[in-house]
Design a protein around this motif. Structure first.
Motif, PDB file in Angstrom:
ATOM      1  N   ALA A  75      -3.979  17.310  -1.238  1.00  0.00           N
ATOM      2  CA  ALA A  75      -4.306  16.371  -2.302  1.00  0.00           C
ATOM      3  C   ALA A  75      -3.613  15.065  -1.953  1.00  0.00           C
ATOM      4  O   ALA A  75      -2.412  15.046  -1.698  1.00  0.00           O
ATOM      5  CB  ALA A  75      -3.821  16.890  -3.649  1.00  0.00           C
ATOM      6  N   GLU A  76      -4.375  13.973  -1.908  1.00  0.00           N
ATOM      7  CA  GLU A  76      -3.841  12.692  -1.435  1.00  0.00           C
ATOM      8  C   GLU A  76      -4.095  11.594  -2.467  1.00  0.00           C
ATOM      9  O   GLU A  76      -5.124  11.577  -3.129  1.00  0.00           O
ATOM     10  CB  GLU A  76      -4.504  12.322  -0.106  1.00  0.00           C
ATOM     11  CG  GLU A  76      -3.971  11.055   0.516  1.00  0.00           C
ATOM     12  CD  GLU A  76      -4.532  10.812   1.899  1.00  0.00           C
ATOM     13  OE1 GLU A  76      -3.857  10.143   2.684  1.00  0.00           O
ATOM     14  OE2 GLU A  76      -5.643  11.299   2.215  1.00  0.00           O
ATOM     15  N   LEU A  77      -3.141  10.677  -2.554  1.00  0.00           N
ATOM     16  CA  LEU A  77      -3.243   9.536  -3.452  1.00  0.00           C
ATOM     17  C   LEU A  77      -2.940   8.257  -2.671  1.00  0.00           C
ATOM     18  O   LEU A  77      -1.936   8.194  -1.955  1.00  0.00           O
ATOM     19  CB  LEU A  77      -2.250   9.674  -4.620  1.00  0.00           C
ATOM     20  CG  LEU A  77      -2.127   8.486  -5.552  1.00  0.00           C
ATOM     21  CD1 LEU A  77      -3.408   8.305  -6.352  1.00  0.00           C
ATOM     22  CD2 LEU A  77      -0.947   8.657  -6.481  1.00  0.00           C
ATOM     23  N   ASN A  78      -3.802   7.261  -2.815  1.00  0.00           N
ATOM     24  CA  ASN A  78      -3.588   5.937  -2.233  1.00  0.00           C
ATOM     25  C   ASN A  78      -3.595   4.910  -3.351  1.00  0.00           C
ATOM     26  O   ASN A  78      -4.440   4.965  -4.237  1.00  0.00           O
ATOM     27  CB  ASN A  78      -4.706   5.582  -1.239  1.00  0.00           C
ATOM     28  CG  ASN A  78      -4.600   6.348   0.038  1.00  0.00           C
ATOM     29  OD1 ASN A  78      -3.646   6.185   0.775  1.00  0.00           O
ATOM     30  ND2 ASN A  78      -5.571   7.212   0.295  1.00  0.00           N
ATOM     31  N   ALA A  79      -2.640   3.992  -3.318  1.00  0.00           N
ATOM     32  CA  ALA A  79      -2.583   2.918  -4.307  1.00  0.00           C
ATOM     33  C   ALA A  79      -2.228   1.628  -3.595  1.00  0.00           C
ATOM     34  O   ALA A  79      -1.387   1.625  -2.688  1.00  0.00           O
ATOM     35  CB  ALA A  79      -1.548   3.235  -5.380  1.00  0.00           C
ATOM     36  N   SER A  80      -2.854   0.533  -3.994  1.00  0.00           N
ATOM     37  CA  SER A  80      -2.631  -0.753  -3.325  1.00  0.00           C
ATOM     38  C   SER A  80      -2.457  -1.861  -4.349  1.00  0.00           C
ATOM     39  O   SER A  80      -2.974  -1.785  -5.467  1.00  0.00           O
ATOM     40  CB  SER A  80      -3.807  -1.108  -2.415  1.00  0.00           C
ATOM     41  OG  SER A  80      -3.967  -0.135  -1.430  1.00  0.00           O
ATOM     42  N   HIS A 117       0.846  -1.177   0.000  1.00  0.00           N
ATOM     43  CA  HIS A 117       0.000   0.000   0.000  1.00  0.00           C
ATOM     44  C   HIS A 117       0.889   1.237   0.000  1.00  0.00           C
ATOM     45  O   HIS A 117       1.804   1.344   0.811  1.00  0.00           O
ATOM     46  CB  HIS A 117      -0.922   0.027   1.215  1.00  0.00           C
ATOM     47  CG  HIS A 117      -1.799   1.231   1.256  1.00  0.00           C
ATOM     48  ND1 HIS A 117      -2.896   1.357   0.435  1.00  0.00           N
ATOM     49  CD2 HIS A 117      -1.731   2.368   1.970  1.00  0.00           C
ATOM     50  CE1 HIS A 117      -3.457   2.534   0.674  1.00  0.00           C
ATOM     51  NE2 HIS A 117      -2.772   3.165   1.598  1.00  0.00           N
ATOM     52  N   TYR A 118       0.616   2.158  -0.917  1.00  0.00           N
ATOM     53  CA  TYR A 118       1.406   3.378  -1.037  1.00  0.00           C
ATOM     54  C   TYR A 118       0.494   4.579  -0.812  1.00  0.00           C
ATOM     55  O   TYR A 118      -0.653   4.590  -1.243  1.00  0.00           O
ATOM     56  CB  TYR A 118       2.048   3.465  -2.418  1.00  0.00           C
ATOM     57  CG  TYR A 118       2.914   2.268  -2.711  1.00  0.00           C
ATOM     58  CD1 TYR A 118       4.212   2.203  -2.224  1.00  0.00           C
ATOM     59  CD2 TYR A 118       2.421   1.194  -3.438  1.00  0.00           C
ATOM     60  CE1 TYR A 118       5.007   1.093  -2.468  1.00  0.00           C
ATOM     61  CE2 TYR A 118       3.207   0.083  -3.691  1.00  0.00           C
ATOM     62  CZ  TYR A 118       4.499   0.041  -3.197  1.00  0.00           C
ATOM     63  OH  TYR A 118       5.275  -1.054  -3.424  1.00  0.00           O
ATOM     64  N   ASN A 119       1.030   5.573  -0.121  1.00  0.00           N
ATOM     65  CA  ASN A 119       0.270   6.767   0.199  1.00  0.00           C
ATOM     66  C   ASN A 119       1.160   7.980  -0.032  1.00  0.00           C
ATOM     67  O   ASN A 119       2.318   7.979   0.370  1.00  0.00           O
ATOM     68  CB  ASN A 119      -0.187   6.702   1.661  1.00  0.00           C
ATOM     69  CG  ASN A 119      -0.903   7.951   2.110  1.00  0.00           C
ATOM     70  OD1 ASN A 119      -0.359   8.737   2.883  1.00  0.00           O
ATOM     71  ND2 ASN A 119      -2.113   8.151   1.641  1.00  0.00           N
ATOM     72  N   ALA A 120       0.627   8.995  -0.689  1.00  0.00           N
ATOM     73  CA  ALA A 120       1.371  10.236  -0.908  1.00  0.00           C
ATOM     74  C   ALA A 120       0.391  11.390  -0.860  1.00  0.00           C
ATOM     75  O   ALA A 120      -0.772  11.253  -1.257  1.00  0.00           O
ATOM     76  CB  ALA A 120       2.079  10.211  -2.260  1.00  0.00           C
ATOM     77  N   TYR A 121       0.862  12.510  -0.333  1.00  0.00           N
ATOM     78  CA  TYR A 121       0.040  13.701  -0.369  1.00  0.00           C
ATOM     79  C   TYR A 121       0.894  14.951  -0.368  1.00  0.00           C
ATOM     80  O   TYR A 121       2.051  14.949   0.023  1.00  0.00           O
ATOM     81  CB  TYR A 121      -0.999  13.742   0.757  1.00  0.00           C
ATOM     82  CG  TYR A 121      -0.454  13.699   2.162  1.00  0.00           C
ATOM     83  CD1 TYR A 121      -0.006  14.844   2.807  1.00  0.00           C
ATOM     84  CD2 TYR A 121      -0.431  12.505   2.862  1.00  0.00           C
ATOM     85  CE1 TYR A 121       0.468  14.804   4.102  1.00  0.00           C
ATOM     86  CE2 TYR A 121       0.034  12.454   4.159  1.00  0.00           C
ATOM     87  CZ  TYR A 121       0.476  13.605   4.776  1.00  0.00           C
ATOM     88  OH  TYR A 121       0.951  13.559   6.055  1.00  0.00           O
TER      89      TYR A 121
END
Length: 119
Positions: free
Chosen positions: A110-115, A94-98
């Motif tokens: 602004a946030e992005l989640n990718a799994s 799981h990756y998270n960036a904002y």
């Protein structure tokens, strides 16, 4: 450490679904674990790593890494990831960036989640 609300808590009741992965009736957000967490922070930087598991309840091994940087001018960036594996059934990445911009009493994010999960 993942999720915008982890870094900028409102002081109000809130919850994050950053770790909510219901797979095969298993949700590692809802289980407690034993582990260690190491963080280093200054006025402009943050780095953290944690490792947790609970072998008694079959909670998978979870490793989490996160870092943030204050770019000045009200801008900051954050990147992080968690990696879970139970060695028998599945693994989850799981990756998270904002990015945030703060001016006066206003805070924009602004946030992005990718799994990715392998069963």
């Amino acid at each position: 450490m993942l999720g915008f609300e982890a870094k900028k808590p409102t002081g109000l009741f809130q919850s994050s679904t950053a770790y909510n992965f219901p797979l095969r009736n298993f949700n590692y957000n809802s289980r407690y674990g034993d582990g260690v967490k190491y963080t280093v922070a200054s006025d402009t930087t943050f780095f953290g790593i944690s490792v947790k598991s609970n072998w008694m309840t079959a909670t998978p091994l979870v490793v989490e890494v996160a870092a943030s940087l204050d770019l000045g001018g009200g801008f900051s960036v954050f990147v992080g990831g968690s990696f879970a594996e139970d060695f028998e059934q599945f693994s989850i990445e799981h990756y998270n960036a904002y990015v945030t911009y703060e001016t006066g009493a206003w805070l924009f994010a602004a946030e992005l989640n990718a799994s990715n999960a392998e069963l």
